[in-house]
Design a protein around this motif. Structure first.
Motif, PDB file in Angstrom:
ATOM      1  N   ASP A  37       0.879  -1.170   0.000  1.00 29.93           N
ATOM      2  CA  ASP A  37       0.000   0.000   0.000  1.00 29.93           C
ATOM      3  C   ASP A  37       0.920   1.225   0.000  1.00 29.93           C
ATOM      4  OD1 ASP A  37      -1.926   1.908   0.347  1.00 29.93           O
ATOM      5  OD2 ASP A  37      -2.426   1.350   2.410  1.00 29.93           O
ATOM      6  N   LEU A  38       1.058   1.868  -1.147  1.00 30.85           N
ATOM      7  CA  LEU A  38       2.116   2.869  -1.363  1.00 30.85           C
ATOM      8  C   LEU A  38       1.547   4.274  -1.496  1.00 30.85           C
ATOM      9  CD1 LEU A  38       5.224   3.205  -1.947  1.00 30.85           C
ATOM     10  CD2 LEU A  38       4.597   3.160  -4.368  1.00 30.85           C
ATOM     11  N   ILE A  39       2.219   5.227  -0.838  1.00 29.58           N
ATOM     12  CA  ILE A  39       1.938   6.654  -1.003  1.00 29.58           C
ATOM     13  C   ILE A  39       3.266   7.342  -1.294  1.00 29.58           C
ATOM     14  CG2 ILE A  39       1.103   8.779   0.073  1.00 29.58           C
ATOM     15  CD1 ILE A  39       0.124   5.449   1.558  1.00 29.58           C
ATOM     16  N   LEU A  40       3.281   8.198  -2.311  1.00 28.85           N
ATOM     17  CA  LEU A  40       4.485   8.944  -2.667  1.00 28.85           C
ATOM     18  C   LEU A  40       4.392  10.354  -2.107  1.00 28.85           C
ATOM     19  CD1 LEU A  40       7.152   9.299  -4.251  1.00 28.85           C
ATOM     20  CD2 LEU A  40       5.771   9.845  -6.281  1.00 28.85           C
ATOM     21  N   ILE A  41       5.421  10.763  -1.350  1.00 26.14           N
ATOM     22  CA  ILE A  41       5.520  12.127  -0.821  1.00 26.14           C
ATOM     23  C   ILE A  41       6.756  12.758  -1.444  1.00 26.14           C
ATOM     24  CG2 ILE A  41       5.755  13.554   1.243  1.00 26.14           C
ATOM     25  CD1 ILE A  41       4.555  11.262   2.866  1.00 26.14           C
ATOM     26  N   GLN A  42       6.589  13.919  -2.075  1.00 28.45           N
ATOM     27  CA  GLN A  42       7.743  14.502  -2.761  1.00 28.45           C
ATOM     28  C   GLN A  42       7.633  16.020  -2.850  1.00 28.45           C
ATOM     29  OE1 GLN A  42       7.818  12.770  -6.672  1.00 28.45           O
ATOM     30  NE2 GLN A  42       6.115  13.957  -7.418  1.00 28.45           N
ATOM     31  N   GLN A  43       8.747  16.650  -3.200  1.00 28.97           N
ATOM     32  CA  GLN A  43       8.779  18.083  -3.431  1.00 28.97           C
ATOM     33  C   GLN A  43       7.931  18.430  -4.657  1.00 28.97           C
ATOM     34  OE1 GLN A  43      12.959  19.740  -2.936  1.00 28.97           O
ATOM     35  NE2 GLN A  43      13.404  17.586  -3.278  1.00 28.97           N
ATOM     36  N   GLU A  44       7.351  19.606  -4.630  1.00 27.33           N
ATOM     37  CA  GLU A  44       6.522  20.026  -5.759  1.00 27.33           C
ATOM     38  C   GLU A  44       7.300  20.045  -7.074  1.00 27.33           C
ATOM     39  OE1 GLU A  44       4.536  23.700  -4.967  1.00 27.33           O
ATOM     40  OE2 GLU A  44       3.043  22.782  -3.643  1.00 27.33           O
ATOM     41  N   LYS A  45       8.584  20.372  -7.014  1.00 26.41           N
ATOM     42  CA  LYS A  45       9.356  20.493  -8.252  1.00 26.41           C
ATOM     43  C   LYS A  45       9.559  19.160  -8.954  1.00 26.41           C
ATOM     44  CE  LYS A  45      13.970  20.279  -6.118  1.00 26.41           C
ATOM     45  NZ  LYS A  45      15.240  21.010  -5.894  1.00 26.41           N
ATOM     46  N   SER A  46       9.263  18.049  -8.282  1.00 28.65           N
ATOM     47  CA  SER A  46       9.388  16.737  -8.911  1.00 28.65           C
ATOM     48  C   SER A  46       8.150  16.353  -9.721  1.00 28.65           C
ATOM     49  CB  SER A  46       9.641  15.662  -7.850  1.00 28.65           C
ATOM     50  OG  SER A  46      10.887  15.846  -7.217  1.00 28.65           O
ATOM     51  N   SER A  47       7.110  17.173  -9.665  1.00 27.09           N
ATOM     52  CA  SER A  47       5.849  16.825 -10.323  1.00 27.09           C
ATOM     53  C   SER A  47       5.997  16.634 -11.819  1.00 27.09           C
ATOM     54  CB  SER A  47       4.798  17.901 -10.042  1.00 27.09           C
ATOM     55  OG  SER A  47       4.532  18.003  -8.668  1.00 27.09           O
ATOM     56  N   SER A  48       6.766  17.522 -12.468  1.00 32.94           N
ATOM     57  CA  SER A  48       6.876  17.450 -13.926  1.00 32.94           C
ATOM     58  C   SER A  48       7.537  16.157 -14.380  1.00 32.94           C
ATOM     59  CB  SER A  48       7.658  18.649 -14.467  1.00 32.94           C
ATOM     60  OG  SER A  48       8.973  18.684 -13.912  1.00 32.94           O
ATOM     61  N   ALA A  49       8.487  15.644 -13.597  1.00 32.22           N
ATOM     62  CA  ALA A  49       9.166  14.397 -13.971  1.00 32.22           C
ATOM     63  C   ALA A  49       8.206  13.212 -13.960  1.00 32.22           C
ATOM     64  CB  ALA A  49      10.339  14.134 -13.032  1.00 32.22           C
ATOM     65  N   CYS A  50       7.138  13.309 -13.172  1.00 35.74           N
ATOM     66  CA  CYS A  50       6.186  12.198 -13.025  1.00 35.74           C
ATOM     67  C   CYS A  50       5.092  12.192 -14.083  1.00 35.74           C
ATOM     68  CB  CYS A  50       5.529  12.263 -11.649  1.00 35.74           C
ATOM     69  SG  CYS A  50       6.673  12.053 -10.263  1.00 35.74           S
ATOM     70  N   GLU A  51       4.933  13.298 -14.798  1.00 38.77           N
ATOM     71  CA  GLU A  51       3.821  13.430 -15.732  1.00 38.77           C
ATOM     72  C   GLU A  51       3.849  12.340 -16.793  1.00 38.77           C
ATOM     73  OE1 GLU A  51       3.773  17.317 -17.374  1.00 38.77           O
ATOM     74  OE2 GLU A  51       3.393  18.321 -15.454  1.00 38.77           O
ATOM     75  N   GLY A  52       2.768  11.577 -16.861  1.00 38.01           N
ATOM     76  CA  GLY A  52       2.612  10.577 -17.900  1.00 38.01           C
ATOM     77  C   GLY A  52       3.365   9.286 -17.688  1.00 38.01           C
ATOM     78  N   VAL A  53       4.168   9.193 -16.620  1.00 38.75           N
ATOM     79  CA  VAL A  53       4.971   7.982 -16.425  1.00 38.75           C
ATOM     80  C   VAL A  53       4.792   7.350 -15.039  1.00 38.75           C
ATOM     81  CG1 VAL A  53       6.756   8.521 -18.133  1.00 38.75           C
ATOM     82  CG2 VAL A  53       6.993   9.382 -15.795  1.00 38.75           C
ATOM     83  N   LEU A  54       4.137   8.049 -14.121  1.00 41.17           N
ATOM     84  CA  LEU A  54       3.885   7.487 -12.790  1.00 41.17           C
ATOM     85  C   LEU A  54       2.557   6.753 -12.810  1.00 41.17           C
ATOM     86  CD1 LEU A  54       4.973   7.388  -9.835  1.00 41.17           C
ATOM     87  CD2 LEU A  54       3.418   9.297  -9.361  1.00 41.17           C
ATOM     88  N   ASP A  55       2.542   5.545 -12.266  1.00 42.07           N
ATOM     89  CA  ASP A  55       1.330   4.726 -12.211  1.00 42.07           C
ATOM     90  C   ASP A  55       0.192   5.506 -11.536  1.00 42.07           C
ATOM     91  OD1 ASP A  55      -0.633   2.698 -11.298  1.00 42.07           O
ATOM     92  OD2 ASP A  55       0.867   1.254 -11.990  1.00 42.07           O
ATOM     93  N   GLU A  56      -0.962   5.540 -12.181  1.00 43.80           N
ATOM     94  CA  GLU A  56      -2.089   6.322 -11.681  1.00 43.80           C
ATOM     95  C   GLU A  56      -2.642   5.794 -10.365  1.00 43.80           C
ATOM     96  OE1 GLU A  56      -4.928   6.436 -14.815  1.00 43.80           O
ATOM     97  OE2 GLU A  56      -3.759   7.852 -16.047  1.00 43.80           O
ATOM     98  N   ARG A  57      -2.293   4.578 -10.000  1.00 45.67           N
ATOM     99  CA  ARG A  57      -2.767   4.029  -8.729  1.00 45.67           C
ATOM    100  C   ARG A  57      -2.052   4.623  -7.523  1.00 45.67           C
ATOM    101  NH1 ARG A  57      -1.571  -2.146  -9.476  1.00 45.67           N
ATOM    102  NH2 ARG A  57       0.221  -1.231 -10.566  1.00 45.67           N
ATOM    103  N   ILE A  58      -0.967   5.348  -7.751  1.00 45.74           N
ATOM    104  CA  ILE A  58      -0.140   5.835  -6.639  1.00 45.74           C
ATOM    105  C   ILE A  58      -0.611   7.214  -6.191  1.00 45.74           C
ATOM    106  CG2 ILE A  58       2.204   6.436  -5.914  1.00 45.74           C
ATOM    107  CD1 ILE A  58       3.209   4.547  -8.156  1.00 45.74           C
ATOM    108  N   PRO A  59      -1.108   7.344  -4.953  1.00 47.98           N
ATOM    109  CA  PRO A  59      -1.441   8.680  -4.427  1.00 47.98           C
ATOM    110  C   PRO A  59      -0.160   9.492  -4.227  1.00 47.98           C
ATOM    111  CG  PRO A  59      -2.404   6.916  -3.082  1.00 47.98           C
ATOM    112  CD  PRO A  59      -1.405   6.281  -3.984  1.00 47.98           C
TER     113      PRO A  59
END
Length: 368
Positions: free
Chosen positions: A28-50
């Protein structure tokens, strides 16, 4: 799914994305990260991950106090069984975990020591990074050398150190890119990544004339940022021999660089592990590297790459000539690189091994 994991990312975006995409199948996974990392995740991070985000100012900004308060609030809100952090040597983060109670902590250490001459080393990290080592109940590293250094230099017990490979990154960049299937250029070499003295670019440049004597068509692509590239070419350079990209490199360009190149050259004089090698293997591009540090564990000599003594210009030139001379060897190494990406460098396998670390910690918590 049993174990609830908060994966905290301070900047190793590519690694975190691929690990998270596989971990979500196990925990059961939750990702916590800096806002500036958001662009790197676009289109490639599994949509199931909050994903939960917090603002992180530059190190010298006193607003970091509020940033760390918000980070800890998010962690408490998630209530994870395990907090897994991707190496953070930020002084504010380290003081936060030193002074606050955290969930059972796993930290992935990508570099035990700072690289010599690295202009992007975090301020005072040489003195503060041991906090991360000693505050974590379990550590994940990528090479036996890392484990040995933690054990001998920082007295971390063997049972708290887990050696897991750095997963391949080629498939991530291919998903990000719209370019596909460029033909390999038979005499093109690639030097990719941050350009600092420990990367040994000067030795590769000294080897180039020796290679050109045998293969006049040889070309070297230098792609990355760091030092002023002009110091390596005080009298300019031949644009037929060198292609220099000393700026930001788009995802599409990254893919095309590795697809075009016959081999990636890592002439480092110091190394712990290599994300560039992980990217190269994922693209099916063999590696010629210095037999130094963790590189000699990552590159399998005569299988998916060649190893040479660090700083030895003649040996480096000879290895490049040997590979450019033998198309069968090139094809063999390309297939071996792709094979490794499906086996020991495969993220699903690495995620399963990571879950074993979590389970070990949950079953046998270590009081620190």
């Amino acid at each position: 799914m049993g174990i609830r994991v908060a994966l905290l990312n301070f900047g190793f975006d590519d690694y975190t994305i691929e690990l998270a995409n596989s971990l979500v199948n196990y925990v059961d996974l939750i990702l916590i990260q800096q806002e500036k990392s958001s662009s790197a995740c676009e289109g490639v991070l599994d949509e199931r991950i909050p994903v939960l985000r917090f603002k992180k100012p530059s190190t010298r900004n006193p607003k970091n106090i509020l940033s760390m308060w918000e980070m800890m609030r998010l962690i408490r809100e998630v209530k994870p069984d395990v907090l897994h952090v991707q190496e953070a040597y930020d002084i504010w983060y380290l003081l936060t975990i030193l002074l606050n109670k955290t969930p059972p902590l796993v930290t992935t250490i990508h570099d035990v020591f700072s690289h010599p001459g690295d202009g992007e080393t975090v301020f005072a990290s040489e003195y503060t990074r041991p906090i991360s080592f000693h505050r974590s109940q379990q550590l994940i590293v990528h090479t036996q050398l890392h484990k040995q250094n933690l054990n001998q230099q920082f007295n971390i017990p063997d049972q708290q150190i887990n050696v897991l490979a750095h997963g391949e990154l080629g498939s991530l960049y291919q998903r990000r890119s719209h370019k596909r299937n460029l033909s390999r250029e038979p005499y093109t070499l690639l030097f990719f990544g941050r350009i600092w003295p420990y990367k040994g670019l000067k030795y590769l440049l000294q080897a180039m004339p020796l290679v050109a004597e045998r293969f006049p068509e040889v070309k070297l692509i230098i792609a990355g940022r760091g030092e002023n590239i002009d110091q390596y070419f005080p009298h300019g350079y031949d644009e037929q021999r060198y292609e220099v990209m000393n700026n930001y490199i788009s995802y599409e360009d990254v893919v095309s660089l590795f697809e075009r190149s016959t081999v990636t050259v890592l002439p480092y004089i110091e190394a712990s592990q290599s994300g560039v090698a992980a990217l190269s293997y994922g693209m099916g591009t063999p590696v010629i590297a210095s037999e130094v540090g963790g590189l000699k564990e990552i590159v399998r000599h005569q299988q998916d790459g060649l190893l040479v003594p660090p700083g030895n210009v003649q040996a480096l030139a000879d290895a490049i000539i040997d590979l450019l001379s033998d198309r069968q060897l090139q094809q063999k190494m390309q297939l071996a690189a792709l094979s490794r990406s499906k086996n020991d460098l495969n993220w699903s396998n690495i995620a399963a091994q990571t879950v074993e670390v979590y389970q070990k910690l949950v079953r046998n918590p270590i009081n620190i």
